[in-house]
Design an enzyme around this catalytic site. Structure first.
Site, mmCIF file in Angstrom:
data_model
loop_
_atom_site.group_PDB
_atom_site.id
_atom_site.type_symbol
_atom_site.label_atom_id
_atom_site.label_comp_id
_atom_site.label_asym_id
_atom_site.label_seq_id
_atom_site.Cartn_x
_atom_site.Cartn_y
_atom_site.Cartn_z
ATOM 1 N N PRO A 20 70.902 34.335 68.410
ATOM 2 C CA PRO A 20 70.278 35.819 68.395
ATOM 3 C C PRO A 20 69.008 35.839 69.491
ATOM 4 O O PRO A 20 68.094 35.024 69.345
ATOM 5 C CB PRO A 20 69.751 36.141 67.117
ATOM 6 C CG PRO A 20 69.378 34.896 66.733
ATOM 7 C CD PRO A 20 70.457 33.856 67.043
ATOM 8 N N GLN A 66 71.593 38.490 62.686
ATOM 9 C CA GLN A 66 70.238 37.771 62.429
ATOM 10 C C GLN A 66 69.233 38.989 62.090
ATOM 11 O O GLN A 66 69.101 39.803 62.429
ATOM 12 C CB GLN A 66 69.771 37.272 63.564
ATOM 13 C CG GLN A 66 68.287 36.686 63.714
ATOM 14 C CD GLN A 66 67.240 37.645 63.835
ATOM 15 O OE1 GLN A 66 67.200 38.648 64.921
ATOM 16 N NE2 GLN A 66 66.099 37.531 63.284
ATOM 17 N N LEU A 67 68.612 38.553 60.720
ATOM 18 C CA LEU A 67 67.562 39.696 60.150
ATOM 19 C C LEU A 67 66.199 39.225 60.131
ATOM 20 O O LEU A 67 65.826 37.947 59.913
ATOM 21 C CB LEU A 67 68.065 39.752 58.625
ATOM 22 C CG LEU A 67 67.226 40.595 57.784
ATOM 23 C CD1 LEU A 67 67.408 41.949 57.985
ATOM 24 C CD2 LEU A 67 67.299 40.269 56.394
ATOM 25 N N TYR A 68 65.511 40.050 60.808
ATOM 26 C CA TYR A 68 63.925 39.935 60.624
ATOM 27 C C TYR A 68 63.739 40.803 59.246
ATOM 28 O O TYR A 68 64.380 41.675 58.964
ATOM 29 C CB TYR A 68 63.260 40.491 61.755
ATOM 30 C CG TYR A 68 63.134 39.522 62.899
ATOM 31 C CD1 TYR A 68 62.440 38.406 62.756
ATOM 32 C CD2 TYR A 68 63.345 40.203 64.092
ATOM 33 C CE1 TYR A 68 62.404 37.601 64.096
ATOM 34 C CE2 TYR A 68 63.406 39.224 65.131
ATOM 35 C CZ TYR A 68 62.829 37.932 64.945
ATOM 36 O OH TYR A 68 62.640 37.112 65.992
ATOM 37 N N ARG A 100 52.244 35.244 67.194
ATOM 38 C CA ARG A 100 52.324 33.955 67.824
ATOM 39 C C ARG A 100 51.586 34.206 69.132
ATOM 40 O O ARG A 100 51.284 35.491 69.476
ATOM 41 C CB ARG A 100 53.721 33.788 68.138
ATOM 42 C CG ARG A 100 54.514 34.778 68.704
ATOM 43 C CD ARG A 100 55.906 34.610 68.495
ATOM 44 N NE ARG A 100 56.809 35.584 69.013
ATOM 45 C CZ ARG A 100 57.909 35.669 69.401
ATOM 46 N NH1 ARG A 100 58.696 34.728 69.301
ATOM 47 N NH2 ARG A 100 58.527 36.759 70.081
ATOM 48 N N SER A 130 65.705 25.306 63.331
ATOM 49 C CA SER A 130 65.291 26.122 64.603
ATOM 50 C C SER A 130 63.444 26.266 64.544
ATOM 51 O O SER A 130 62.911 26.256 63.451
ATOM 52 C CB SER A 130 65.778 27.399 64.673
ATOM 53 O OG SER A 130 65.247 28.187 65.490
ATOM 54 N N HIS A 157 62.666 28.534 66.870
ATOM 55 C CA HIS A 157 62.388 29.838 67.416
ATOM 56 C C HIS A 157 62.345 29.443 69.146
ATOM 57 O O HIS A 157 61.770 30.343 69.801
ATOM 58 C CB HIS A 157 61.318 30.783 67.162
ATOM 59 C CG HIS A 157 61.646 32.355 67.040
ATOM 60 N ND1 HIS A 157 61.785 33.114 65.939
ATOM 61 C CD2 HIS A 157 61.964 33.140 68.154
ATOM 62 C CE1 HIS A 157 62.110 34.133 66.308
ATOM 63 N NE2 HIS A 157 62.275 34.202 67.448
ATOM 64 N N GLY A 201 66.592 23.945 72.528
ATOM 65 C CA GLY A 201 66.506 22.881 73.704
ATOM 66 C C GLY A 201 67.904 22.273 74.128
ATOM 67 O O GLY A 201 67.885 21.060 74.624
ATOM 68 N N ARG A 216 71.005 21.785 75.929
ATOM 69 C CA ARG A 216 71.194 22.018 77.187
ATOM 70 C C ARG A 216 72.281 21.278 77.979
ATOM 71 O O ARG A 216 72.770 21.319 79.154
ATOM 72 C CB ARG A 216 69.995 21.797 78.560
ATOM 73 C CG ARG A 216 68.634 22.261 78.013
ATOM 74 C CD ARG A 216 68.925 23.732 78.148
ATOM 75 N NE ARG A 216 67.516 24.472 77.719
ATOM 76 C CZ ARG A 216 67.344 25.175 76.602
ATOM 77 N NH1 ARG A 216 68.196 25.216 75.486
ATOM 78 N NH2 ARG A 216 66.221 25.756 76.453
HETATM 79 C C1 LIG Z 1 63.605 35.628 74.851
HETATM 80 C C2 LIG Z 1 64.163 35.229 73.324
HETATM 81 C C3 LIG Z 1 64.270 36.008 72.301
HETATM 82 C C4 LIG Z 1 64.508 35.447 71.122
HETATM 83 N N1 LIG Z 1 64.968 36.675 70.209
HETATM 84 C C5 LIG Z 1 65.136 36.121 69.071
HETATM 85 C C6 LIG Z 1 65.440 37.274 68.017
HETATM 86 O O1 LIG Z 1 65.289 38.381 68.221
HETATM 87 N N2 LIG Z 1 65.432 36.452 66.795
HETATM 88 C C7 LIG Z 1 65.568 35.318 66.295
HETATM 89 O O2 LIG Z 1 66.085 34.993 65.214
HETATM 90 N N3 LIG Z 1 65.463 34.392 67.378
HETATM 91 C C8 LIG Z 1 65.295 34.819 68.521
HETATM 92 N N4 LIG Z 1 64.760 33.795 69.635
HETATM 93 C C9 LIG Z 1 65.277 32.426 69.264
HETATM 94 C C10 LIG Z 1 66.586 31.872 69.417
HETATM 95 O O3 LIG Z 1 67.701 32.618 68.586
HETATM 96 C C11 LIG Z 1 66.749 30.268 69.417
HETATM 97 O O4 LIG Z 1 66.337 30.090 67.998
HETATM 98 C C12 LIG Z 1 66.170 29.706 70.734
HETATM 99 O O5 LIG Z 1 66.416 30.580 71.836
HETATM 100 C C13 LIG Z 1 66.951 28.371 70.586
HETATM 101 O O6 LIG Z 1 66.176 27.713 71.746
HETATM 102 P P1 LIG Z 1 66.673 27.471 73.345
HETATM 103 O O7 LIG Z 1 66.209 28.740 73.837
HETATM 104 O O8 LIG Z 1 65.798 26.557 73.690
HETATM 105 O O9 LIG Z 1 68.391 27.367 73.246
HETATM 106 C C14 LIG Z 1 64.743 34.120 70.645
HETATM 107 C C15 LIG Z 1 64.445 33.239 71.737
HETATM 108 C C16 LIG Z 1 64.098 33.650 73.060
HETATM 109 C C17 LIG Z 1 64.211 32.673 73.983
#
Ligand SMILES: Cc1cc2nc3c(=O)[nH]c(=O)nc-3n(C[C@H](O)[C@H](O)[C@H](O)COP(=O)(O)O)c2cc1C
Length: 415
Positions: free
Chosen positions: A125, A175-177, A210, A304, A306, A339, A341
């Site tokens: 998400p 995905q829930l906040y 954050r 995760s 985030h 991460g 890739r």
């Molecule tokens: C720009 C951005 C926005 C994100 N928005 C959300 C979100 O709205 N809800 C959430 O649960 N995680 C969010 N995430 C975290 C992603 O779901 C995920 O955990 C993360 O991108 C995985 O790492 P990667 O970008 O290195 O692949 C966000 C990540 C990024 C980069």
């Protein structure tokens, strides 16, 4: 070879958005003089099929996404140490090839919590994707449909769950906040359930703010006025406005926060009491928390951090996976993101006990560059790489991917 950008006005297809954007930039005072020509010459991907790995899409996206939005996408927190750690940590494990296994038929297919998928690569998400492409998550949903992959839609998505589900032609996970008001949470959950979502993934890693330094820095480099598209504070900086997001339509957003710092483990039961959806917790990084998640009734876990956007822990998610898998003790599936890739990264996570593996930024690079076909190509690249890793290690299906096919060097390459 440096390839120019095709500007044929009869061109159709997903990369038209990219060309439209470049035309718009060409007319903009931001790119006066020869800057546009220089920029067009730098574009090295004329079609998604030319990308050799996901980093080609990163380069292509960087050239067309405006600085403030690029900062939003790429940023971690503090010094972005955890963003880098996520990707680098995979280097600690090496693959251990096996020979003379008949690998003429290799299947990547799997099923997690009742959802079938062509491969274990999930689209994580990501919020506010209209900043990257006008078709946002719906374009990704069409790509997920073509490739038969799982997509998880963000609470903060620019597309509604109904539109994304229609584009996917099958249920997504939601995905829930948690928000800070349970009645609002229930409204979000009921809507996702009505749209057919079988699983709600509750993000628990950002309870109280954050420090996204890179995003703030790049916003300062962007000359465009934020207030043209965003609600801004008195210093002109955009403020997160949940009221404009489709999932909050019909919800009273006055005083509503996305998350709450006071939530505890009983939230899982409260949530399960109001929904039939399976409840997955995303953002678990410690073995103790995995045990508590099982005890609280969670149906799954996503390891995760985030994408390095929560805490500057300096620890890659793949390094947390082992203790979380141990804590879960095989009672519920454990997934991972952060991460990833390469297909070999996916392989390593599976070998260390993950049931599925999420990607975040890579699919957004594809989306920003070419829309739906960019996301499709990202998935194709990762699946091809995963298949080759499986072939090399003699695994014909995901069940045959075992920890014994990895060597833990104990050393993380920091390059
Ligand atoms: C720009 C951005 C926005 C994100 N928005 C959300 C979100 O709205 N809800 C959430 O649960 N995680 C969010 N995430 C975290 C992603 O779901 C995920 O955990 C993360 O991108 C995985 O790492 P990667 O970008 O290195 O692949 C966000 C990540 C990024 C980069």
């Amino acid at each position: 070879m440096q390839r120019g950008l095709s500007m044929n006005k009869n061109d159709k297809g997903p990369d038209r958005h990219r060309r439209d954007l470049l035309r718009w930039l060409a007319a903009s005072p931001l790119l006066a003089g020869g800057a546009f020509e220089a920029m067009a010459q730098e574009v090295t991907l004329a079609a998604p099929g030319e990308a050799l790995d996901v980093f080609d899409f990163e380069a292509a996206a960087k050239r067309i996404v405006p600085p403030a939005h690029w900062g939003y996408l790429q940023s971690g927190v503090d010094g972005d140490v955890t963003v880098r750690a996520n990707a680098q940590a995979f280097s600690r494990w090496q693959l251990r090839p096996r020979r003379f296994v008949d690998v003429s038929n290799v299947s990547l297919a799997t099923e997690v919590l009742g959802t079938k998928m062509a491969s274990p690569v999930m689209l994580c998400p990501i919020g506010s994707l209209r900043a990257m492409h006008p078709d946002a998550e719906a374009a990704a949903a069409r790509a997920a449909k073509t490739r038969d992959q799982l997509q998880i839609l963000s609470t903060q998505a620019s597309s509604s769950i109904e539109d994304a589900t229609a584009a996917r032609g099958a249920p997504l996970w939601f995905q829930l906040y948690t928000t800070n008001r349970f009645e609002a949470t229930v409204q979000l959950v009921r809507r996702a359930e009505s749209a057919g979502c079988p699983v709600v993934a509750v993000t628990v890693d950002t309870p109280a703010g954050r420090n996204t330094v890179t995003a703030t820095r790049l916003r300062r480099d962007d000359q465009r006025p934020c207030r043209a598209c965003h609600t801004v504070n008195d210093r002109g900086n955009p403020v997160a406005s949940i009221s404009t997001k489709p999932m909050f339509a019909g919800i009273d957003t006055k005083g509503l926060g996305l998350t709450s710092p006071s939530l505890q483990w009983d939230f899982v039961k409260r949530l399960k009491d109001v929904t039939k959806m399976k409840v997955v917790l995303t953002g678990i990084e410690a073995g103790e928390d995995a045990e508590l998640a099982v005890k609280a009734g969670a149906d799954g876990i996503i390891v995760s951090n985030h994408g390095g956007r929560a805490l500057e822990s300096g620890r890659g998610t793949i390094e947390s996976l082992g203790e979380v898998v141990q804590g879960a003790g095989g009672r519920i599936p454990v997934m991972l993101d952060g991460g990833v890739r390469r297909g070999s990264d996916v392989y390593k996570a599976l070998a260390l006990g993950a049931s599925a593996v999420g990607i975040g930024r890579p699919w957004v690079w594809g989306l920003a560059s070419f829309g739906q076909s960019g996301v499709e190509r990202v998935l194709e690249i990762l699946n091809t790489e995963l298949r080759l890793a499986m072939v090399g290690c003699g695994a014909r299906n995901l069940r045959e991917i075992k920890a014994s096919s990895l060597i833990d060097t104990g050393v993380v390459r920091r390059d």
